[in-house]
Motif scaffolding. Structure first.
Motif, short mmCIF file in Angstrom:
data_model
loop_
_atom_site.label_atom_id
_atom_site.label_comp_id
_atom_site.label_asym_id
_atom_site.label_seq_id
_atom_site.Cartn_x
_atom_site.Cartn_y
_atom_site.Cartn_z
N MET A 1 25.34 -64.60 88.21
CA MET A 1 26.29 -63.73 88.91
C MET A 1 25.49 -62.57 89.51
O MET A 1 25.10 -61.65 88.83
N SER A 4 27.82 -58.76 91.66
CA SER A 4 29.26 -58.88 91.44
C SER A 4 29.86 -57.51 91.14
O SER A 4 29.18 -56.59 90.69
N ARG A 5 31.13 -57.40 91.43
CA ARG A 5 31.87 -56.18 91.14
C ARG A 5 32.98 -56.53 90.17
O ARG A 5 33.77 -57.44 90.41
N SER A 36 25.38 -56.03 88.63
CA SER A 36 26.84 -55.85 88.66
C SER A 36 27.21 -54.38 88.80
O SER A 36 26.53 -53.50 88.27
N SER A 85 38.17 -55.28 96.28
CA SER A 85 36.71 -55.31 96.27
C SER A 85 36.13 -55.94 95.00
O SER A 85 34.92 -56.12 94.89
N ASP A 87 35.24 -58.82 92.24
CA ASP A 87 35.00 -60.25 92.09
C ASP A 87 35.64 -60.76 90.80
O ASP A 87 36.04 -61.91 90.71
N PHE A 88 35.70 -59.88 89.81
CA PHE A 88 36.31 -60.19 88.52
C PHE A 88 37.19 -59.02 88.10
O PHE A 88 36.87 -57.88 88.39
#
Length: 130
Positions: A1, A4-5, A36, A85, A87-88
């Motif tokens: 990953m 990622s944000r 991240s 914005s 990703d998770f």
């Protein structure tokens, strides 16, 4: 990953000794790596509830909103930007009185906006966030 944000939403009213907060931290740390970005949204201080002013602003075309209507949606827009914005999303939701905390429902109400995060179709509502 990579890059990622992660949006971590905490809704427990307990700042210390919260099992829910402990779990969201553990899940977020498992998802995160050195690239991240973690955005933490703590709802414990509350959010405004949907009211007549917010509803009126929400159902007015964006290019026709008054300054007062723009201000009425300011927090909602901030919350939606965080969500868009990400990703998770990790949501910590304790059970209070057999349900989620009212502040988490208020967050849901602030981010569920027709023509912004979902749209109505002839087959029912369809999400706009991917």
């Amino acid at each position: 990953m990579s890059n990622s944000r992660i949006l971590q939403v905490d809704s427990s009213g307990r700042l210390q000794g919260s099992v829910t907060r402990e779990l969201t931290e553990k899940i977020t740390s498992k998802l995160a790596n050195s690239n991240s970005e973690v955005v933490k949204r703590d709802l414990s201080n509350g959010l405004p509830f949907v009211n007549e002013q917010w509803i009126g602003a929400n159902f007015t075309d964006a290019n026709q909103r008054t300054e007062e209507q723009i201000q009425a949606l300011k927090i909602s827009n901030q919350l939606i930007e965080e969500l868009q914005s990400a990703d998770f999303i990790v949501i910590g939701a304790p059970i209070y009185n057999f349900s989620i905390p009212a502040v988490l429902k208020a967050w849901i109400d602030m981010i569920a906006r027709a023509k912004v995060t979902f749209e109505y179709t002839d087959k029912g509502p369809v999400g706009l966030l991917k």
